[in-house]
Structure formats: C-alpha cells, structure tokens
Motif scaffolding. Structure first.
Motif, PDB file in Angstrom:
ATOM      1  N   SER A  23       0.884  -1.093  -0.054  1.00 14.76           N
ATOM      2  CA  SER A  23      -0.092   0.034  -0.024  1.00 14.76           C
ATOM      3  C   SER A  23       0.806   1.428   0.111  1.00 14.76           C
ATOM      4  O   SER A  23       0.546   2.352  -0.545  1.00 14.76           O
ATOM      5  N   LEU A  24       1.837   1.401   0.509  1.00 20.29           N
ATOM      6  CA  LEU A  24       2.745   2.472   0.877  1.00 20.29           C
ATOM      7  C   LEU A  24       3.415   2.657  -0.728  1.00 20.29           C
ATOM      8  O   LEU A  24       3.551   3.827  -1.224  1.00 20.29           O
ATOM      9  N   ALA A  25       3.918   1.592  -1.320  1.00 21.47           N
ATOM     10  CA  ALA A  25       4.473   1.650  -2.785  1.00 21.47           C
ATOM     11  C   ALA A  25       3.307   2.162  -3.835  1.00 21.47           C
ATOM     12  O   ALA A  25       3.835   3.095  -4.313  1.00 21.47           O
ATOM     13  N   ARG A  26       2.259   1.600  -3.695  1.00 22.14           N
ATOM     14  CA  ARG A  26       1.144   2.191  -4.504  1.00 22.14           C
ATOM     15  C   ARG A  26       0.766   3.643  -4.303  1.00 22.14           C
ATOM     16  O   ARG A  26       0.567   4.300  -5.187  1.00 22.14           O
ATOM     17  N   LEU A  27       0.820   4.065  -2.910  1.00 24.24           N
ATOM     18  CA  LEU A  27       0.536   5.384  -2.618  1.00 24.24           C
ATOM     19  C   LEU A  27       1.732   6.267  -3.132  1.00 24.24           C
ATOM     20  O   LEU A  27       1.448   7.343  -3.856  1.00 24.24           O
TER      21      LEU A  27
ATOM     22  N   ALA B  52      -2.370  13.658  -6.662  1.00 25.73           N
ATOM     23  CA  ALA B  52      -2.919  12.755  -5.989  1.00 25.73           C
ATOM     24  C   ALA B  52      -2.241  12.293  -4.722  1.00 25.73           C
ATOM     25  O   ALA B  52      -2.742  12.089  -3.588  1.00 25.73           O
ATOM     26  N   ARG B  53      -1.139  12.135  -4.768  1.00 21.94           N
ATOM     27  CA  ARG B  53      -0.233  11.711  -3.729  1.00 21.94           C
ATOM     28  C   ARG B  53      -0.196  12.617  -2.609  1.00 21.94           C
ATOM     29  O   ARG B  53      -0.348  12.342  -1.371  1.00 21.94           O
ATOM     30  N   SER B  54      -0.060  13.975  -3.151  1.00 20.44           N
ATOM     31  CA  SER B  54      -0.041  15.190  -1.902  1.00 20.44           C
ATOM     32  C   SER B  54      -1.381  15.129  -1.493  1.00 20.44           C
ATOM     33  O   SER B  54      -1.547  15.433  -0.086  1.00 20.44           O
ATOM     34  N   GLU B  55      -2.397  15.091  -1.939  1.00 23.32           N
ATOM     35  CA  GLU B  55      -3.561  15.112  -1.444  1.00 23.32           C
ATOM     36  C   GLU B  55      -4.211  14.004  -0.649  1.00 23.32           C
ATOM     37  O   GLU B  55      -4.813  14.233   0.613  1.00 23.32           O
ATOM     38  N   ALA B  56      -3.696  12.840  -0.656  1.00 30.67           N
ATOM     39  CA  ALA B  56      -3.983  11.551  -0.011  1.00 30.67           C
ATOM     40  C   ALA B  56      -3.095  11.542   1.275  1.00 30.67           C
ATOM     41  O   ALA B  56      -3.659  11.332   2.477  1.00 30.67           O
ATOM     42  N   GLY B  57      -1.971  12.292   1.135  1.00 36.91           N
ATOM     43  CA  GLY B  57      -1.153  12.355   2.204  1.00 36.91           C
ATOM     44  C   GLY B  57      -1.705  13.419   3.069  1.00 36.91           C
ATOM     45  O   GLY B  57      -1.654  13.151   4.454  1.00 36.91           O
ATOM     46  N   TYR B  58      -2.243  14.552   2.668  1.00 34.77           N
ATOM     47  CA  TYR B  58      -2.748  15.622   3.595  1.00 34.77           C
ATOM     48  C   TYR B  58      -4.155  14.908   4.181  1.00 34.77           C
ATOM     49  O   TYR B  58      -4.163  15.154   5.288  1.00 34.77           O
ATOM     50  N   GLN B  59      -4.910  14.299   3.777  1.00 36.52           N
ATOM     51  CA  GLN B  59      -6.058  13.338   4.156  1.00 36.52           C
ATOM     52  C   GLN B  59      -5.865  12.538   5.343  1.00 36.52           C
ATOM     53  O   GLN B  59      -6.259  12.304   6.222  1.00 36.52           O
ATOM     54  N   LEU B  60      -4.685  11.724   5.012  1.00 42.52           N
ATOM     55  CA  LEU B  60      -4.233  10.760   6.022  1.00 42.52           C
ATOM     56  C   LEU B  60      -3.652  11.464   7.320  1.00 42.52           C
ATOM     57  O   LEU B  60      -3.976  11.062   8.365  1.00 42.52           O
ATOM     58  N   ARG B  61      -3.125  12.496   6.900  1.00 39.13           N
ATOM     59  CA  ARG B  61      -2.564  13.361   8.292  1.00 39.13           C
ATOM     60  C   ARG B  61      -3.848  13.800   8.963  1.00 39.13           C
ATOM     61  O   ARG B  61      -3.661  13.857  10.258  1.00 39.13           O
TER      62      ARG B  61
ATOM     63  N   VAL C  84      -3.271   1.432   6.843  1.00 44.78           N
ATOM     64  CA  VAL C  84      -3.634   1.563   5.492  1.00 44.78           C
ATOM     65  C   VAL C  84      -3.566   0.204   4.852  1.00 44.78           C
ATOM     66  O   VAL C  84      -2.491  -0.546   4.738  1.00 44.78           O
ATOM     67  N   LEU C  85      -4.524  -0.294   4.308  1.00 46.28           N
ATOM     68  CA  LEU C  85      -5.083  -1.658   3.625  1.00 46.28           C
ATOM     69  C   LEU C  85      -4.707  -1.618   2.201  1.00 46.28           C
ATOM     70  O   LEU C  85      -4.091  -2.703   1.749  1.00 46.28           O
ATOM     71  N   HIS C  86      -4.906  -0.730   1.578  1.00 44.16           N
ATOM     72  CA  HIS C  86      -4.712  -0.762   0.115  1.00 44.16           C
ATOM     73  C   HIS C  86      -5.033   0.722  -0.379  1.00 44.16           C
ATOM     74  O   HIS C  86      -5.531   1.685   0.115  1.00 44.16           O
ATOM     75  N   ALA C  87      -4.065   0.974  -1.289  1.00 46.91           N
ATOM     76  CA  ALA C  87      -4.207   2.214  -2.210  1.00 46.91           C
ATOM     77  C   ALA C  87      -4.279   1.968  -3.898  1.00 46.91           C
ATOM     78  O   ALA C  87      -3.369   1.214  -4.272  1.00 46.91           O
ATOM     79  N   PHE C  88      -5.097   2.751  -4.570  1.00 46.60           N
ATOM     80  CA  PHE C  88      -5.210   2.155  -5.935  1.00 46.60           C
ATOM     81  C   PHE C  88      -5.775   3.332  -6.867  1.00 46.60           C
ATOM     82  O   PHE C  88      -6.559   4.466  -6.133  1.00 46.60           O
TER      83      PHE C  88
END
Length: 105
Positions: free
Chosen positions: A10-14, A21-30, A77-81
């Motif tokens: 999941s980290l590699a996929r993210l 998209a990576r920046s926004e996903a990181g912001y939301q995870l924070r 985090v189970l999965h990112a796609f």
C-alpha cells in the motif's frame, strides 16, 4: 497523532500516485492521524467493520486509500489504488479484506 502502518504494497502504491493525488492523499491521511475525518470518504463495510475509503479526485484521475482508524494505537492503510470504473473493483476490495484478515490473525 496515531502512527500509520501500511500493509502489503500500500505504501509503494501510494507513492506511485501522480504528484497531485499523492499530496492530497497524504494531507487526508494526516487529518485521520489527528483524529479528524478526511474531506471525502465513505465506509466500506464489505472490507470489514470500521474500514473507510478516502476518495481523491484530481486532474490526474480518481484514487482511493482504504484504511482502518478505529484501533486505539494506529491507523492501518490496507490498500491504495487508482479507480478507473464507477464502482470499486471487487479485486481491490478483496486485496484490502485479505490484508486486514492476515493482520488480525
């Protein structure tokens, strides 16, 4: 702030998400780490109780991060796609459910 544990790839996929998209996903995870809800999410009970999907829509496409935040000591985090169809693909649901089950066992 709760630490994040990434299961499987999941980290590699993210990290493979396009920059926006990576920046926004990181912001939301924070936000999730701080105990807040992400800006755009929905429950995914088909994966397991308490599992949620962060929905990221950017110019580069639609991306999803499946996670569990109900644990007292961490966020899983189970999965990112990248999502390419209207409905969440069954294979992505199965990957997340399998990782959650393996983590619990």
């Amino acid at each position: 702030m709760k630490p994040i544990t990434f299961l499987g790839d999941s980290l590699a996929r993210l990290r493979d998400f396009p920059d926006d998209a990576r920046s926004e996903a990181g912001y939301q995870l924070r936000a999730v780490q701080a105990g807040d809800d992400p800006a755009d999410w929905k429950p995914l009970k088909t994966v397991g109780p308490g599992v949620r999907e962060i929905r990221v829509r950017e110019a580069s496409g639609a991306f999803r991060v499946l996670y569990l935040a109900t644990l007292p000591d961490r966020i899983l985090v189970l999965h990112a796609f990248e999502k390419r169809t209207q409905q969440t693909p069954q294979k992505d649901i199965e990957i997340a459910a399998k990782r959650l089950k393996a983590w619990k066992d």
